[in-house]
Design a protein around this motif. Sequence first.
Motif, PDB file in Angstrom:
ATOM      1  N   VAL A 299     -10.669   6.654  -1.373  1.00 37.43           N
ATOM      2  CA  VAL A 299     -10.494   6.162  -0.153  1.00 37.43           C
ATOM      3  C   VAL A 299      -9.575   5.005  -0.166  1.00 37.43           C
ATOM      4  N   VAL A 300      -9.747   3.842  -1.009  1.00 32.65           N
ATOM      5  CA  VAL A 300      -8.794   2.743  -1.083  1.00 32.65           C
ATOM      6  C   VAL A 300      -7.293   3.377  -1.231  1.00 32.65           C
ATOM      7  N   GLU A 301      -6.982   4.299  -2.169  1.00 33.27           N
ATOM      8  CA  GLU A 301      -5.681   4.781  -2.433  1.00 33.27           C
ATOM      9  C   GLU A 301      -5.312   5.507  -1.195  1.00 33.27           C
ATOM     10  N   LYS A 302      -6.051   6.270  -0.510  1.00 30.89           N
ATOM     11  CA  LYS A 302      -5.642   7.158   0.513  1.00 30.89           C
ATOM     12  C   LYS A 302      -4.881   6.148   1.809  1.00 30.89           C
ATOM     13  N   LEU A 303      -5.541   4.618   1.556  1.00 32.01           N
ATOM     14  CA  LEU A 303      -5.038   3.747   2.674  1.00 32.01           C
ATOM     15  C   LEU A 303      -3.785   3.163   2.211  1.00 32.01           C
ATOM     16  N   GLY A 304      -3.190   3.724   0.865  1.00 33.91           N
ATOM     17  CA  GLY A 304      -1.947   3.447   0.413  1.00 33.91           C
ATOM     18  C   GLY A 304      -2.078   2.317  -0.211  1.00 33.91           C
ATOM     19  N   ILE A 305      -3.291   1.655  -0.817  1.00 31.31           N
ATOM     20  CA  ILE A 305      -3.361   0.499  -1.689  1.00 31.31           C
ATOM     21  C   ILE A 305      -3.326   1.064  -3.011  1.00 31.31           C
ATOM     22  N   LYS A 306      -2.654   0.486  -4.090  1.00 34.06           N
ATOM     23  CA  LYS A 306      -2.283   0.789  -5.258  1.00 34.06           C
ATOM     24  C   LYS A 306      -3.676   0.433  -6.091  1.00 34.06           C
ATOM     25  N   LYS A 307      -3.746   1.369  -7.249  1.00 33.02           N
ATOM     26  CA  LYS A 307      -4.922   1.283  -8.008  1.00 33.02           C
ATOM     27  C   LYS A 307      -5.289   0.053  -8.442  1.00 33.02           C
ATOM     28  N   ASN A 308      -4.327  -0.684  -9.123  1.00 34.25           N
ATOM     29  CA  ASN A 308      -4.902  -1.873  -9.791  1.00 34.25           C
ATOM     30  C   ASN A 308      -4.264  -3.252  -9.005  1.00 34.25           C
ATOM     31  N   GLU A 309      -4.284  -2.921  -7.840  1.00 34.92           N
ATOM     32  CA  GLU A 309      -3.796  -4.250  -6.854  1.00 34.92           C
ATOM     33  C   GLU A 309      -4.943  -5.108  -6.606  1.00 34.92           C
ATOM     34  N   LYS A 310      -4.644  -6.518  -6.600  1.00 33.60           N
ATOM     35  CA  LYS A 310      -5.908  -7.416  -6.392  1.00 33.60           C
ATOM     36  C   LYS A 310      -5.646  -7.907  -5.087  1.00 33.60           C
ATOM     37  N   PHE A 311      -6.729  -7.756  -4.101  1.00 32.60           N
ATOM     38  CA  PHE A 311      -6.525  -8.196  -2.805  1.00 32.60           C
ATOM     39  C   PHE A 311      -7.647  -9.017  -2.335  1.00 32.60           C
ATOM     40  N   ILE A 312      -7.289  -9.666  -1.338  1.00 36.45           N
ATOM     41  CA  ILE A 312      -8.521 -10.243  -0.611  1.00 36.45           C
ATOM     42  C   ILE A 312      -8.726  -9.611   0.812  1.00 36.45           C
ATOM     43  N   PHE A 313      -9.781  -9.771   1.507  1.00 38.37           N
ATOM     44  CA  PHE A 313     -10.053  -8.856   2.595  1.00 38.37           C
ATOM     45  C   PHE A 313     -10.678  -9.741   3.707  1.00 38.37           C
ATOM     46  N   TYR A 314      -9.995  -9.505   4.806  1.00 36.55           N
ATOM     47  CA  TYR A 314     -10.257 -10.237   6.115  1.00 36.55           C
ATOM     48  C   TYR A 314     -10.464  -9.334   7.216  1.00 36.55           C
ATOM     49  N   PRO A 315     -11.636  -8.799   7.597  1.00 31.20           N
ATOM     50  CA  PRO A 315     -11.918  -7.850   8.607  1.00 31.20           C
ATOM     51  C   PRO A 315     -12.391  -8.905   9.851  1.00 31.20           C
ATOM     52  N   ALA A 316     -11.468  -8.751  10.871  1.00 32.31           N
ATOM     53  CA  ALA A 316     -11.376  -9.463  12.075  1.00 32.31           C
ATOM     54  C   ALA A 316     -10.461  -9.107  12.930  1.00 32.31           C
ATOM     55  N   GLN A 317     -10.805  -8.858  14.271  1.00 29.19           N
ATOM     56  CA  GLN A 317     -10.018  -8.477  15.604  1.00 29.19           C
ATOM     57  C   GLN A 317      -9.025  -9.674  15.551  1.00 29.19           C
ATOM     58  N   PHE A 318      -7.704  -9.380  16.174  1.00 26.29           N
ATOM     59  CA  PHE A 318      -6.581 -10.149  16.082  1.00 26.29           C
ATOM     60  C   PHE A 318      -6.554 -11.234  17.407  1.00 26.29           C
ATOM     61  N   TRP A 319      -7.712 -12.073  17.447  1.00 28.62           N
ATOM     62  CA  TRP A 319      -7.998 -12.904  18.163  1.00 28.62           C
ATOM     63  C   TRP A 319      -7.198 -14.175  17.705  1.00 28.62           C
ATOM     64  N   ALA A 320      -6.803 -15.035  18.429  1.00 27.19           N
ATOM     65  CA  ALA A 320      -6.146 -16.179  17.975  1.00 27.19           C
ATOM     66  C   ALA A 320      -7.168 -17.357  17.100  1.00 27.19           C
ATOM     67  N   HIS A 321      -8.277 -17.261  17.553  1.00 25.04           N
ATOM     68  CA  HIS A 321      -9.365 -18.020  16.977  1.00 25.04           C
ATOM     69  C   HIS A 321      -9.807 -17.445  15.466  1.00 25.04           C
ATOM     70  N   LYS A 322      -9.449 -16.218  15.327  1.00 26.66           N
ATOM     71  CA  LYS A 322      -9.749 -15.834  14.052  1.00 26.66           C
ATOM     72  C   LYS A 322      -8.679 -16.265  12.988  1.00 26.66           C
ATOM     73  N   ASN A 323      -7.750 -16.929  13.422  1.00 28.72           N
ATOM     74  CA  ASN A 323      -6.731 -17.765  12.450  1.00 28.72           C
ATOM     75  C   ASN A 323      -6.316 -16.906  11.348  1.00 28.72           C
ATOM     76  N   HIS A 324      -5.723 -16.011  11.603  1.00 32.84           N
ATOM     77  CA  HIS A 324      -4.964 -14.801  10.551  1.00 32.84           C
ATOM     78  C   HIS A 324      -3.702 -15.826  10.005  1.00 32.84           C
ATOM     79  N   LYS A 325      -3.067 -16.608  10.704  1.00 37.85           N
ATOM     80  CA  LYS A 325      -2.048 -17.260  10.301  1.00 37.85           C
ATOM     81  C   LYS A 325      -2.341 -18.391   9.103  1.00 37.85           C
ATOM     82  N   TYR A 326      -3.513 -18.717   8.825  1.00 37.74           N
ATOM     83  CA  TYR A 326      -3.633 -19.700   7.861  1.00 37.74           C
ATOM     84  C   TYR A 326      -3.690 -18.930   6.571  1.00 37.74           C
ATOM     85  N   ILE A 327      -4.190 -17.708   6.730  1.00 41.27           N
ATOM     86  CA  ILE A 327      -4.094 -16.639   5.222  1.00 41.27           C
ATOM     87  C   ILE A 327      -2.664 -16.473   5.027  1.00 41.27           C
TER      88      ILE A 327
END
Length: 230
Positions: free
Chosen positions: A48-76
């Motif tokens: 399922v992860v690979e179908k999303l285009g994420i490579k098998k051994n890639e390390k990633f952090i996750f932020y599930p949040a709608q793109f409102w300003a107060h969610k502060n994606h810019k900080y990441i």
Amino acid sequence: ILVDTQRSKNELIEYFGCKSSKIVTQPFIPVLHKVYENCKNKINFESVVEKLGIKKNEKFIFYPAQFWAHKNHKYIIDVIEILKLQKKINLKVVFCGSPKENFKYVVSQVEKKNLKDNFYIFNFLTNEEIIALYKKTIALVMPTYVARSTLPLYEAFFFQIPIFYSKDVLDKSLEEYVEVFDLKNANDLANKIENFINNQLTFKAKINKAHEYFKLNCSDQKFIKNFENI
């Protein structure tokens, strides 16, 4: 009146003059753990992860949040820039959520800082895709300006994921289960992620305690008992 944390209850009393006896504290109960129990033996989450285009051994952090300003994606975005340019750590990030008013700004900042290769940005995903990302991610990162607790926080408790959360935003009683960081200083989280990558075992005690908290406070039994009391 139902609220998610004791801090929310205290603020409701302080700012709106509500009676304490009318307010019941009930943590959010995410549905993902029940979805997971029903599908865990039927779905290959790696694929399922690979179908999303994420490579098998890639390390990633996750932020599930709608793109409102107060969610502060810019900080990441700022944190990833520091990790990549100053610390030579090429970490990936997965964002997912409805493209609210701040979506174009977030995308423009990723492009402006030449970080497109570090970000996977998705719209709403299925429950199975979210579960797969939780199982694959190295950590949940929540730089929100608002939220005494959140659904992703409790989801990460269940899936036993390390959590980084905004300092002084989260309810104090929940801070022992996460690593807090300073929203005014992107270097603070960059340093903490670097230390975490070098020694992930430092989170083991927090993860175990968070999972026990979930089982105790986010159960159907606790939910039903609260409603019986009401």
